[in-house]
Design a protein around this motif. Structure first.
Motif, PDB file in Angstrom:
ATOM      1  N   VAL A  40      50.218  42.882  34.537  1.00 23.29           N
ATOM      2  CA  VAL A  40      50.326  41.427  34.626  1.00 23.29           C
ATOM      3  C   VAL A  40      49.427  40.895  35.737  1.00 23.29           C
ATOM      4  O   VAL A  40      48.733  39.893  35.557  1.00 23.29           O
ATOM      5  N   ALA A  41      49.414  41.561  36.873  1.00 19.51           N
ATOM      6  CA  ALA A  41      48.563  41.140  37.992  1.00 19.51           C
ATOM      7  C   ALA A  41      47.092  41.177  37.595  1.00 19.51           C
ATOM      8  O   ALA A  41      46.339  40.237  37.875  1.00 19.51           O
ATOM      9  N   ALA A  42      46.686  42.232  36.917  1.00 19.66           N
ATOM     10  CA  ALA A  42      45.284  42.351  36.475  1.00 19.66           C
ATOM     11  C   ALA A  42      44.937  41.244  35.491  1.00 19.66           C
ATOM     12  O   ALA A  42      43.840  40.678  35.554  1.00 19.66           O
ATOM     13  N   LYS A  43      45.846  40.912  34.596  1.00 13.59           N
ATOM     14  CA  LYS A  43      45.597  39.847  33.622  1.00 13.59           C
ATOM     15  C   LYS A  43      45.356  38.509  34.324  1.00 13.59           C
ATOM     16  O   LYS A  43      44.537  37.707  33.880  1.00 13.59           O
ATOM     17  N   ALA A  44      46.048  38.275  35.440  1.00 12.39           N
ATOM     18  CA  ALA A  44      45.921  37.025  36.186  1.00 12.39           C
ATOM     19  C   ALA A  44      44.849  37.103  37.267  1.00 12.39           C
ATOM     20  O   ALA A  44      44.702  36.178  38.053  1.00 12.39           O
ATOM     21  N   ASP A  45      44.104  38.214  37.324  1.00 15.65           N
ATOM     22  CA  ASP A  45      43.080  38.436  38.356  1.00 15.65           C
ATOM     23  C   ASP A  45      43.667  38.359  39.764  1.00 15.65           C
ATOM     24  O   ASP A  45      43.115  37.713  40.659  1.00 15.65           O
ATOM     25  N   LEU A  46      44.795  39.039  39.953  1.00 15.68           N
ATOM     26  CA  LEU A  46      45.476  39.087  41.243  1.00 15.68           C
ATOM     27  C   LEU A  46      45.723  40.536  41.630  1.00 15.68           C
ATOM     28  O   LEU A  46      45.746  41.417  40.772  1.00 15.68           O
TER      29      LEU A  46
END
Length: 91
Positions: free
Chosen positions: A20-26
């Motif tokens: 999820v973090a990778a999807k949001a660029d976080l």
């Protein structure tokens, strides 16, 4: 710890934090701050997570009180504080 809509969605979809973090660029820690209600999503992050969860990003920006979606034969409503799960009526 605050139990937020994002956390409920992530658990419902059984996604790992790193995905999820990778999807949001976080980073994972940045995403966890958002998920735990410490910081807010920006519009781009909400759009990316909206794509991931197939919901309107405005729900993630707390502009709506609940979201409704269907998965298979189940209908779900997720509220900011709790959610209700029910089986759809067959026609």
């Amino acid at each position: 710890m605050k139990y937020t809509l994002l956390k409920k969605l992530r658990e419902e979809f059984k996604y790992d934090i790193d995905l999820v973090a990778a999807k949001a660029d976080l980073t994972d820690s940045e995403y966890l701050e958002i998920e735990n209600g410490i910081r807010k999503l920006d519009i781009l992050q909400a759009a990316k997570l909206g794509d991931l969860y197939e919901i309107n990003p405005s729900h993630l920006l707390e502009l709506a009180e609940s979201i409704n979606y269907n998965i298979g034969s189940y209908s779900r409503t997720i509220y900011a504080e709790n959610y209700i799960e029910s089986k759809e009526d067959k026609i």
